[in-house]
Enzyme design. Structure first.
Site, PDB file in Angstrom:
ATOM      1  N   LYS A  37       0.877  -1.175   0.000  1.00 56.12           N
ATOM      2  CA  LYS A  37       0.000   0.000   0.000  1.00 56.12           C
ATOM      3  C   LYS A  37       0.908   1.217   0.000  1.00 56.12           C
ATOM      4  O   LYS A  37       2.124   1.109   0.089  1.00 56.12           O
ATOM      5  CB  LYS A  37      -0.886  -0.016   1.234  1.00 56.12           C
ATOM      6  N   HIS A  69       2.142   6.767   3.220  1.00 52.62           N
ATOM      7  CA  HIS A  69       1.575   8.111   3.205  1.00 52.62           C
ATOM      8  C   HIS A  69       2.191   8.994   4.279  1.00 52.62           C
ATOM      9  O   HIS A  69       3.045   8.543   5.056  1.00 52.62           O
ATOM     10  CB  HIS A  69       0.050   8.060   3.301  1.00 52.62           C
ATOM     11  N   HIS A  93       2.528   7.807   7.791  1.00 54.36           N
ATOM     12  CA  HIS A  93       3.688   6.964   8.084  1.00 54.36           C
ATOM     13  C   HIS A  93       4.954   7.808   8.230  1.00 54.36           C
ATOM     14  O   HIS A  93       5.803   7.529   9.065  1.00 54.36           O
ATOM     15  CB  HIS A  93       3.885   5.922   6.979  1.00 54.36           C
TER      16      HIS A  93
HETATM   17  N1  ARG Z   1       0.375  -0.526   9.482  1.00 54.18           N
HETATM   18  C1  ARG Z   1      -0.589   0.293  10.144  1.00 54.18           C
HETATM   19  C2  ARG Z   1      -1.162   1.336   9.179  1.00 54.18           C
HETATM   20  O1  ARG Z   1      -0.503   1.689   8.254  1.00 54.18           O
HETATM   21  C3  ARG Z   1      -0.014   1.014  11.317  1.00 54.18           C
HETATM   22  C4  ARG Z   1       0.441   0.117  12.409  1.00 54.18           C
HETATM   23  C5  ARG Z   1       0.485   0.792  13.715  1.00 54.18           C
HETATM   24  N2  ARG Z   1       0.924  -0.074  14.767  1.00 54.18           N
HETATM   25  C6  ARG Z   1       0.181  -0.933  15.424  1.00 54.18           C
HETATM   26  N3  ARG Z   1       0.754  -1.643  16.368  1.00 54.18           N
HETATM   27  N4  ARG Z   1      -1.084  -1.105  15.160  1.00 54.18           N
HETATM   28  O2  ARG Z   1      -2.254   1.802   9.380  1.00 54.18           O
END
Ligand code: ARG
Length: 588
Positions: free
Chosen positions: A143, A146, A149
């Site tokens: 994905k 963005h 992140h």
């Molecule tokens: N990968 C997730 C996203 O992009 C964020 C992860 C955040 N960390 C967690 N432990 N949930 O939305």
């Protein structure tokens, strides 16, 4: 402290050996406590604040809740006051007492400490023996990467640096979105659109393209989703043939990310991810929740009811038995505790996921894990409008590239300077990245902001390039005055030549605050305080520039003292920039 200063009683929670301002505050607290008996020195110390409008330190008397009128209390302190090497004078203003530090001691002790601690200035031992896991960045494979992140990456890297500066053992973890139904979808898409070659050349982009295409197909063909779910089921069951490609995708994506993080000066100790959470931890968690009567069945799916806690109901297991985001976070936290036995675990995740995080924190608390109270969510607001001049941004490397190009164009406008820079490409990249980071960390985390290339990459105003410029200017003093280098040891530098300059005093005062800036950052988890410090210091240096000259100063004693002041300022400015994960430049 140098032996010339009077000795001081110890005060819990202070450490004059790493912060001279602790010593100055103790000396103020001592006077206040002695005059206002039975006030203890600790109580008095807690009341010594930075002053406003040119005052060094201020004590607000009402906060001590002592019997008697404020004016009488003030008089008692003033009557007993005697100037010494710490404090030069005292002033009474309504409910406040202002204390002015002895300028010579202020400058000498601050610069001495910076010199003595040699790169460690600003650090403290408060976290010694403690361990923190900090999870940040955590993009999803296939994905887009963005701005959310990017913010998590920038703030997380900052926090890792702050905890390290406070002597914590830090484990930086990147929790990749590398699991879930979407990988079934990509697998189906890969059969149709995949190319080994494109995957090898840019895995992140290729997987993203496939993801976009297959999602489009799924809109018209319902079979795609069915196939995808079946495929993911096989992955969850550990079917090797279903996992083979996925493994390669993950590996190649991580490699690519690693290179980009490196450019951002961001490093992870572990690349974990949703895929790494064991089935057993998830099953155990659901079982335990079930036994505690917290689970409801809903058409074959399992729900956890958190309505009592105003957190709604949340699915913890799908109808087809596959795990989901929430359950993986629950199982993942348990595994991390078992592995690291952390004293604290921080999740740097966007405020858009506040509910999700509150839910899984609550679940862990309900499961009665004693460490559930040690979990911290560091959230942050949205970023609007990030696009390049060519269009919407989906990849991290596009962001870095755009910033680099803009800065490179800027640099080329000054041909002479441009030619003096050793590696203009690398320099413009660093400038661009600094611009992005500073824009991101200037305001409080929780605020939303609008991405603005022009503003963030300008050399004017409180921008990243301006900060780099301030550092470069300091770095140039040594190059331009080689006859003064190396500087003699501090004891041979005549500090008195600096004490008449209010500019020099202000710089020294700001430098003295740096250990406090680091401590505050640890407490608030806010990078903005460090950014503010870096700009205040840069402004103070820039104001001093005209009058506190080094080049052209004929009095060598004076020139050396000034040089020492600027070198110290440079060390501390660089330290604050590094804390913000920025690499200070030597030339630009
Ligand atoms: N990968 C997730 C996203 O992009 C964020 C992860 C955040 N960390 C967690 N432990 N949930 O939305």
């Amino acid at each position: 402290m140098a032996s010339s200063l009077p000795s001081l009683p110890p005060v819990a929670g202070t450490d004059p050996s790493s912060s001279v301002f602790d010593a100055f505050r103790i000396s103020i607290a001592k006077r206040v406590a002695e005059a206002l008996h039975p006030l203890t020195i600790e109580q008095a110390y807690a009341g010594v604040d930075f002053g406003k409008k040119g005052e060094d330190f201020t004590v607000a008397l009402p906060r001590f809740r002592l019997p008697g009128k404020v004016d009488e209390l003030a008089k008692r302190v003033i009557d007993q006051f005697q100037a010494d090497d710490f404090v030069a004078s005292i002033k009474h203003d309504k409910a406040f007492l202002h204390f002015q530090l002895n300028t010579t001691s202020l400058i000498r002790e601050t610069l001495n400490q910076i010199h003595r601690l040699d790169g460690q200035y600003g650090c403290n031992a408060s976290g010694s023996g403690k361990k923190v896991v900090i999870e940040y960045s955590s993009p999803n494979i296939a994905k887009s990467f963005h701005v959310g992140h990017l913010r998590s990456t920038i703030i997380g890297a900052f926090l890792a640096n702050v905890y390290k500066a406070c002597s914590w053992e830090v484990i930086s973890a990147n929790y990749l979105g590398d699991w879930g139904t979407q990988f079934g979808l990509i697998a189906v898409g890969y059969e149709k659109y995949g190319s080994q070659e494109e995957l090898k050349s840019d895995a992140i982009k290729h997987l993203f393209d496939i993801y976009v295409k297959i999602n489009k197909d799924a809109e018209t063909d319902p079979e795609v989703k069915v196939e995808a779910a079946k495929f993911f089921r096989r992955m969850e069951d550990g079917d090797e043939s279903a996992l083979k490609n996925w493994r390669e995708w993950r590996e190649l994506s991580v490699k690519k990310y690693e290179a980009e993080y490196d450019r951002l000066n961001v490093h992870f100790d572990v690349y974990t991810g949703e895929s790494k959470v064991g089935q057993k931890s998830i099953d155990d968690a659901i079982k335990r929740l079930d036994e505690m009567g917290l689970i409801e069945d809903h058409e074959g799916a399992k729900l956890i009811n958190l309505e009592k806690h105003k957190l709604g109901k949340a699915v913890v297991r799908k109808k087809d038995g596959t795990s989901i985001y929430l359950t993986r976070d629950i199982g993942g936290a348990v595994e991390r505790y078992e592995k690291y036995k952390f004293d604290k675990m921080i999740y740097v995740i966007s405020s858009q996921q506040d509910l999700h995080v509150s839910q899984f924190f609550k679940v862990l608390e309900l499961m009665e894990f004693p460490w559930a109270k040690d979990l911290v969510h560091i959230n942050y607001g949205l970023v609007q409008g990030m696009s390049t001049r060519k269009g919407t941004v989906v990849f991290l490397n596009q962001i870095i590239k755009e910033a680099t190009t803009v800065m490179h164009e800027q640099m080329q406008k000054n041909e002479e300077k441009y030619n003096a820079v050793e590696d203009p490409e690398k320099t413009s990249e660093e400038l661009g990245i600094t611009g992005i980071k500073i824009q991101d960390m200037t305001a409080k985390r929780i605020n939303n902001y609008t991405f603005n290339w022009d503003r963030m990459l300008s050399f004017e105003g409180d921008t990243g390039p301006y900060l780099q410029y301030a550092h470069v200017r300091l770095a140039s003093i040594g190059r331009k005055n080689p006859h003064l280098l190396p500087l003699p040891p501090p004891s041979e530098i005549n500090i008195e030549t600096l004490t008449t300059s209010t500019h020099a005093r202000e710089i020294a005062f700001l430098l003295g605050t740096y250990p406090d800036v680091v401590k505050t950052a640890l407490k608030t988890h806010e990078p903005s305080g460090v950014v503010t410090f870096a700009f205040r210091l840069s402004h103070a240096i820039s104001s001093a520039w005209e009058t506190v000259i080094v080049k052209g100063e004929e009095d060598i004693e004076k020139a050396k003292a000034r040089m020492w002041l600027y070198e110290s300022a440079r060390d501390v400015l660089a330290a604050s920039m590094r804390l913000l994960s920025i690499r200070p430049l030597e030339r630009m």
